[in-house]
Design an enzyme around this catalytic site. Structure first.
Site, PDB file in Angstrom:
ATOM      1  N   GLY A 114      -8.369  -5.430  13.067  1.00 50.79           N
ATOM      2  CA  GLY A 114      -7.566  -5.666  14.273  1.00 50.79           C
ATOM      3  C   GLY A 114      -7.991  -4.646  15.316  1.00 50.79           C
ATOM      4  O   GLY A 114      -8.364  -3.528  14.960  1.00 50.79           O
TER       5      GLY A 114
ATOM      6  N   ARG B  87      -9.475 -12.613  14.919  1.00 45.74           N
ATOM      7  CA  ARG B  87      -8.557 -13.022  15.995  1.00 45.74           C
ATOM      8  C   ARG B  87      -9.301 -13.176  17.318  1.00 45.74           C
ATOM      9  O   ARG B  87     -10.171 -12.369  17.636  1.00 45.74           O
ATOM     10  CB  ARG B  87      -7.432 -11.990  16.159  1.00 45.74           C
ATOM     11  CG  ARG B  87      -6.374 -12.111  15.091  1.00 45.74           C
ATOM     12  CD  ARG B  87      -5.406 -10.950  15.140  1.00 45.74           C
ATOM     13  NE  ARG B  87      -5.654 -10.015  14.060  1.00 45.74           N
ATOM     14  CZ  ARG B  87      -5.047  -8.845  13.898  1.00 45.74           C
ATOM     15  NH1 ARG B  87      -4.147  -8.453  14.773  1.00 45.74           N
ATOM     16  NH2 ARG B  87      -5.328  -8.070  12.888  1.00 45.74           N
TER      17      ARG B  87
ATOM     18  N   LYS C  56       0.864  -1.190   0.000  1.00 46.55           N
ATOM     19  CA  LYS C  56       0.000   0.000   0.000  1.00 46.55           C
ATOM     20  C   LYS C  56       0.893   1.231   0.000  1.00 46.55           C
ATOM     21  O   LYS C  56       1.965   1.202   0.609  1.00 46.55           O
ATOM     22  CB  LYS C  56      -0.858   0.034   1.266  1.00 46.55           C
ATOM     23  CG  LYS C  56      -2.060  -0.860   1.210  1.00 46.55           C
ATOM     24  CD  LYS C  56      -2.995  -0.540   2.373  1.00 46.55           C
ATOM     25  CE  LYS C  56      -3.386  -1.808   3.081  1.00 46.55           C
ATOM     26  NZ  LYS C  56      -3.884  -1.665   4.417  1.00 46.55           N
TER      27      LYS C  56
ATOM     28  N   ARG D  15       6.213   1.793   6.941  1.00 45.47           N
ATOM     29  CA  ARG D  15       5.603   1.234   8.148  1.00 45.47           C
ATOM     30  C   ARG D  15       6.257  -0.121   8.414  1.00 45.47           C
ATOM     31  O   ARG D  15       6.322  -0.969   7.521  1.00 45.47           O
ATOM     32  CB  ARG D  15       4.115   1.031   7.931  1.00 45.47           C
ATOM     33  CG  ARG D  15       3.470   0.366   9.105  1.00 45.47           C
ATOM     34  CD  ARG D  15       2.033   0.029   8.823  1.00 45.47           C
ATOM     35  NE  ARG D  15       1.453  -0.553  10.028  1.00 45.47           N
ATOM     36  CZ  ARG D  15       0.433  -1.378  10.016  1.00 45.47           C
ATOM     37  NH1 ARG D  15      -0.120  -1.744   8.877  1.00 45.47           N
ATOM     38  NH2 ARG D  15      -0.048  -1.856  11.138  1.00 45.47           N
TER      39      ARG D  15
ATOM     40  N   GLU E 107      -2.472   6.878  10.125  1.00 42.42           N
ATOM     41  CA  GLU E 107      -1.122   6.358  10.367  1.00 42.42           C
ATOM     42  C   GLU E 107      -0.140   6.833   9.290  1.00 42.42           C
ATOM     43  O   GLU E 107       1.026   7.094   9.579  1.00 42.42           O
ATOM     44  CB  GLU E 107      -1.173   4.820  10.405  1.00 42.42           C
ATOM     45  CG  GLU E 107      -1.844   4.315  11.671  1.00 42.42           C
ATOM     46  CD  GLU E 107      -2.435   2.915  11.539  1.00 42.42           C
ATOM     47  OE1 GLU E 107      -3.461   2.771  10.840  1.00 42.42           O
ATOM     48  OE2 GLU E 107      -1.872   1.984  12.118  1.00 42.42           O
TER      49      GLU E 107
ATOM     50  N   GLY F  53     -10.804  -1.806  14.581  1.00 39.88           N
ATOM     51  CA  GLY F  53     -10.891  -2.068  13.147  1.00 39.88           C
ATOM     52  C   GLY F  53     -11.004  -3.562  12.969  1.00 39.88           C
ATOM     53  O   GLY F  53     -11.557  -4.251  13.832  1.00 39.88           O
TER      54      GLY F  53
ATOM     55  N   HIS G 185      -0.307  -1.286  16.631  1.00 43.37           N
ATOM     56  CA  HIS G 185      -1.143  -0.109  16.322  1.00 43.37           C
ATOM     57  C   HIS G 185      -0.594   1.163  16.989  1.00 43.37           C
ATOM     58  O   HIS G 185      -1.331   2.134  17.180  1.00 43.37           O
ATOM     59  CB  HIS G 185      -2.595  -0.270  16.835  1.00 43.37           C
ATOM     60  CG  HIS G 185      -3.428  -1.244  16.097  1.00 43.37           C
ATOM     61  ND1 HIS G 185      -4.429  -1.967  16.722  1.00 43.37           N
ATOM     62  CD2 HIS G 185      -3.459  -1.629  14.799  1.00 43.37           C
ATOM     63  CE1 HIS G 185      -5.022  -2.741  15.840  1.00 43.37           C
ATOM     64  NE2 HIS G 185      -4.442  -2.573  14.662  1.00 43.37           N
TER      65      HIS G 185
HETATM   66  P1  AMP Z   1     -10.120  -1.133   9.561  1.00 42.50           P
HETATM   67  O1  AMP Z   1      -9.371  -2.396   9.838  1.00 42.50           O
HETATM   68  O2  AMP Z   1      -9.753   0.006  10.450  1.00 42.50           O
HETATM   69  O3  AMP Z   1     -10.133  -0.744   8.091  1.00 42.50           O
HETATM   70  O4  AMP Z   1     -11.663  -1.448   9.920  1.00 42.50           O
HETATM   71  C1  AMP Z   1     -12.376  -2.462   9.285  1.00 42.50           C
HETATM   72  C2  AMP Z   1     -13.688  -2.654  10.024  1.00 42.50           C
HETATM   73  O5  AMP Z   1     -14.421  -1.426  10.024  1.00 42.50           O
HETATM   74  C3  AMP Z   1     -14.580  -3.705   9.377  1.00 42.50           C
HETATM   75  O6  AMP Z   1     -15.103  -4.577  10.373  1.00 42.50           O
HETATM   76  C4  AMP Z   1     -15.685  -2.875   8.794  1.00 42.50           C
HETATM   77  O7  AMP Z   1     -16.907  -3.565   8.779  1.00 42.50           O
HETATM   78  C5  AMP Z   1     -15.762  -1.712   9.748  1.00 42.50           C
HETATM   79  N1  AMP Z   1     -16.486  -0.613   9.114  1.00 42.50           N
HETATM   80  C6  AMP Z   1     -16.098   0.128   8.065  1.00 42.50           C
HETATM   81  N2  AMP Z   1     -17.102   0.978   7.721  1.00 42.50           N
HETATM   82  C7  AMP Z   1     -18.134   0.731   8.568  1.00 42.50           C
HETATM   83  C8  AMP Z   1     -19.453   1.257   8.738  1.00 42.50           C
HETATM   84  N3  AMP Z   1     -19.905   2.223   7.933  1.00 42.50           N
HETATM   85  N4  AMP Z   1     -20.219   0.759   9.755  1.00 42.50           N
HETATM   86  C9  AMP Z   1     -19.762  -0.212  10.577  1.00 42.50           C
HETATM   87  N5  AMP Z   1     -18.524  -0.744  10.447  1.00 42.50           N
HETATM   88  C10 AMP Z   1     -17.732  -0.287   9.474  1.00 42.50           C
END
Ligand code: AMP
Length: 398
Positions: free
Chosen positions: A212, A241, A14, A90, A384, A210, A180
């Site tokens: 994680g 996890r 990325k 990163r 980040e 998220g 994180h």
């Molecule tokens: P990340 O790893 O920070 O990208 O977060 C991913 C998580 O955020 C996943 O479980 C997604 O389902 C959740 N997520 C992203 N957008 C939304 C949303 N609009 N409502 C609820 N969860 C979300």
């Protein structure tokens, strides 16, 4: 000045190109399926896009595609790599070798590689990303590494030690390292800024929710405890996890199912958490939708995760003898108002009332506790890449 930020995974790469004059993103993209195919998705900030499927046996071929996307494709944003002043990488695991970001040299790369045993999926890939950049940009272009673990190096032994025979700490470095860290650092700096107080005068709990998930306690301006441990598996349940479980349950399953240590590790990392409980998905959006439709185990997964978050907030409040601010971030923290409201209600003993109107936000900064709440609760989108770019700028300006 333009800084290029790289996050190299085992089969992905990325990147973001950031203009440090106004900290805006000029372009970003991702190469996926490195080693088993190859696809690049690149997007310039004005909306132009470039996408190509092409063979990427290693990170070097992926990087060549990134260079093409940036400098020659229909979504090109620069004429030559000379326009990029420095590159920030990163790196997941810095162990005890790195407590802050550093400029890259051969010794740093070797140390990143030497920490591969602690992060086998990540550090070797991070080192490949650095080497691919050196090949593309030349050895003179300054590069830096920013570690996910560095922010947590301020923990005291009482917080980072596991109560196992001490020899394993000495022999293998078995201890809590956390993860994180870049995200926890960014949102804790930002909440102090928003509250108009020096960070060192605040007790802060940051919740990165998220795919994680981790929660960190920050006191006197530094991390004093964090939920992720020796690896990013520790703590509370995540998308796939398990978080912490009684180790005896795992040895029991291993015996009954004739599973190897590697199979147990895969089960805990990839088949557990919200996915394992619901049997449906690791994605929070899917689980919310299914729970609303009456899916019992999706509801259970959501209830379990929220319960564990609330317990961590309580534990870290106790560990710091109080809390001034709580921050929610990460894909779930930034986008799930229902979860945030329930968390606020379940920690109302701290003198928190949810400001339901403010809490409707998604992906935006907001104070979601009422003005008269004793503890300020904030949603702060994490960034980040910007931390990596800022650290890189600071290191090359020294
Ligand atoms: P990340 O790893 O920070 O990208 O977060 C991913 C998580 O955020 C996943 O479980 C997604 O389902 C959740 N997520 C992203 N957008 C939304 C949303 N609009 N409502 C609820 N969860 C979300």
């Amino acid at each position: 000045m333009k800084i290029f930020v790289v996050n190299a995974g085992s089969s992905s790469l990325k990147y973001q190109l950031i203009d440090m004059d106004d900290e805006s993103v000029i372009a970003k993209g991702i190469c996926e399926r490195i080693g088993t195919g190859g696809v690049i998705k690149h997007k310039a900030s004005d909306g132009r896009e470039y996408r190509a499927e092409t063979d990427m046996p290693t990170h070097s071929e992926a990087f060549a595609q990134v260079v093409y996307a940036l400098t020659q494709s229909e979504a090109k944003v620069i004429d030559s790599l000379d326009e990029i002043s420095a590159i920030g990488h990163r790196v997941v695991q810095g162990g005890t070798l790195f407590s802050e970001s550093v400029l890259v040299d051969e010794e740093v790369i070797r140390k990143v590689e030497s920490l591969g045993e602690l992060a086998p999926l990540h550090n070797p890939a991070n080192a490949l990303g650095i080497r691919a950049c050196i090949a593309a940009f030349g050895p003179e272009k300054p590069q830096t590494v920013v570690f996910d673990t560095a922010f947590h190096q301020t923990m005291e032994p009482k917080a980072y030690m596991y109560a196992l025979p001490y020899e394993y700490y000495e022999k293998y470095g078995i201890r809590r390292y956390g993860a994180h860290g870049t995200s926890h650092r960014f949102v804790s700096d930002r909440v102090a800024e928003l509250l108009g107080k020096p960070k060192k005068d605040l007790k802060i709990i940051t919740c990165h929710l998220g795919n994680g998930c981790s929660i960190t306690a920050i006191k006197d301006g530094v991390c004093c405890d964090t939920s992720m441990g020796f690896t990013p598996l520790d703590g509370f349940m995540m998308g796939t996890r398990s978080g912490a479980v009684d180790p005896s349950a795992l040895t029991y399953i291993a015996e009954k199912e004739h599973m190897s240590p590697q199979e147990i590790s895969d089960m805990c990392n990839k088949k557990s958490g919200a996915l394992g409980i619901s049997g449906l998905s690791n994605d929070n959006r899917d689980l919310v939708e299914a729970a609303e439709g009456g899916h019992v185990r999706a509801r259970l997964a959501l209830d379990m995760q929220r319960y564990q978050i609330v317990k961590y907030i309580g534990a870290y409040t106790a560990a710091m003898n109080g809390v001034d601010a709580i921050v929610l971030t990460g894909g779930i923290g930034e986008n799930n108002p229902e979860l945030r409201e329930k968390i606020c209600n379940e920690i109302s003993y701290l003198g928190i009332t949810c400001d339901t109107a403010a809490n409707h936000c998604r992906g935006k900064e907001a104070r979601i506790s009422t003005a008269d709440s004793k503890v300020a609760v904030y949603v702060i989108p994490t960034n980040e890449e910007l931390v990596i770019a800022r650290d890189t700028l600071a290191l090359i300006s020294k």
